[in-house]
Design an enzyme around this catalytic site. Structure first.
Site, PDB file in Angstrom:
ATOM      1  N   CYS A   1      -6.280  -4.856  -7.817  1.00  0.00           N
ATOM      2  CA  CYS A   1      -6.273  -4.396  -6.466  1.00  0.00           C
ATOM      3  C   CYS A   1      -5.826  -5.878  -5.623  1.00  0.00           C
ATOM      4  CB  CYS A   1      -7.632  -3.761  -5.600  1.00  0.00           C
ATOM      5  SG  CYS A   1      -9.058  -4.784  -6.057  1.00  0.00           S
TER       6      CYS A   1
ATOM      7  N   ARG B   1      -3.384   5.274   3.816  1.00  0.00           N
ATOM      8  CA  ARG B   1      -4.700   5.010   4.239  1.00  0.00           C
ATOM      9  C   ARG B   1      -5.521   5.299   2.918  1.00  0.00           C
ATOM     10  NH1 ARG B   1      -5.996   5.529  10.585  1.00  0.00           N
ATOM     11  NH2 ARG B   1      -4.029   4.511  11.111  1.00  0.00           N
TER      12      ARG B   1
ATOM     13  N   SER C   1       2.630  -3.870   3.781  1.00  0.00           N
ATOM     14  CA  SER C   1       4.263  -3.730   3.944  1.00  0.00           C
ATOM     15  C   SER C   1       4.988  -4.832   4.552  1.00  0.00           C
ATOM     16  CB  SER C   1       4.678  -2.265   4.592  1.00  0.00           C
ATOM     17  OG  SER C   1       4.048  -1.420   3.854  1.00  0.00           O
TER      18      SER C   1
ATOM     19  N   TYR D   1       0.840  -1.141  -0.129  1.00  0.00           N
ATOM     20  CA  TYR D   1       0.002   0.027   0.037  1.00  0.00           C
ATOM     21  C   TYR D   1       1.045   1.189  -0.001  1.00  0.00           C
ATOM     22  CZ  TYR D   1      -4.092  -3.164   0.998  1.00  0.00           C
ATOM     23  OH  TYR D   1      -4.817  -4.147   0.981  1.00  0.00           O
TER      24      TYR D   1
END
Length: 196
Positions: free
Chosen positions: A164, A147, A170, A133
């Protein structure tokens, strides 16, 4: 393309291809420009026939389009699936093992400028690879907006074509995957050749 231009476009079409135990990829598209407008995975519940799951997914996708892109949703959808053309052939190729077959399809979904940037960045993550992300936020031009990048993943209307499922945490954990769950995300990544 503006919504006023959408009002003059012909009916929507849909197509599907089986992904085995994962269910069926279902895609709604505009055949005049071969643009994917919504997509998802249809999964049978209990002993339900596959066709019922596909019908339910089409209803869910059209409901989301009515909420998010009402002008597009106002276009009638042909009741019969499309078997030929750019989009149906790409879905079939994906189902048959070409992990990158849907990556080049034209897509359009409503969203803020930043979400558009995130969705575009997702499409640059190649099949067989993943990005975190944080990396996605950086690719989208706002490195601190982890976020917001995750929110764009969660609100993706075009699963598979806007991949997606290739975005992970991470720490290497898979993270969520829309309403399909992490087991589905893991299997999609495995099918595409990603090493987890």
């Amino acid at each position: 393309m503006t919504s006023s231009e959408d009002a003059f476009l012909p009916e929507l079409r849909w197509s599907t291809a089986s992904l085995g135990e994962l269910g069926s990829a279902v895609v709604i598209f505009s055949p005049d420009d071969d643009t994917v407008r919504a997509s998802g995975l249809a999964r049978s519940e209990d002993d339900e026939p596959e066709v019922a799951a596909i019908g339910r997914m089409l209803e869910q996708l059209m409901s989301r389009l009515e909420e998010l892109a009402p002008v597009t949703a106002e276009r009638e959808m042909n009741p019969l699936p499309a078997a030929r053309g750019v989009v149906p052939e790409a879905i079939t190729a994906y189902a048959e093992g070409d992990a990158a077959a849907m990556d080049g399809l034209a897509v359009e979904q409503p969203g803020s400028e930043y979400r558009q940037a995130v969705w575009e960045a997702m499409r640059r993550v190649p099949a067989g690879k993943t990005a975190s992300y944080a990396e996605l936020a950086q690719l989208a031009g706002r490195p601190q907006a982890h976020r917001a990048a995750a929110s764009a993943c969660a609100n993706n209307l075009i699963a598979l074509a806007v991949p997606c499922h290739r975005i992970i945490r991470s720490d290497g954990q898979l993270g969520g995957y829309l309403y399909y769950g992490t087991a589905t995300k893991r299997e999609l990544l495995r099918r595409e050749g990603a090493r987890l």
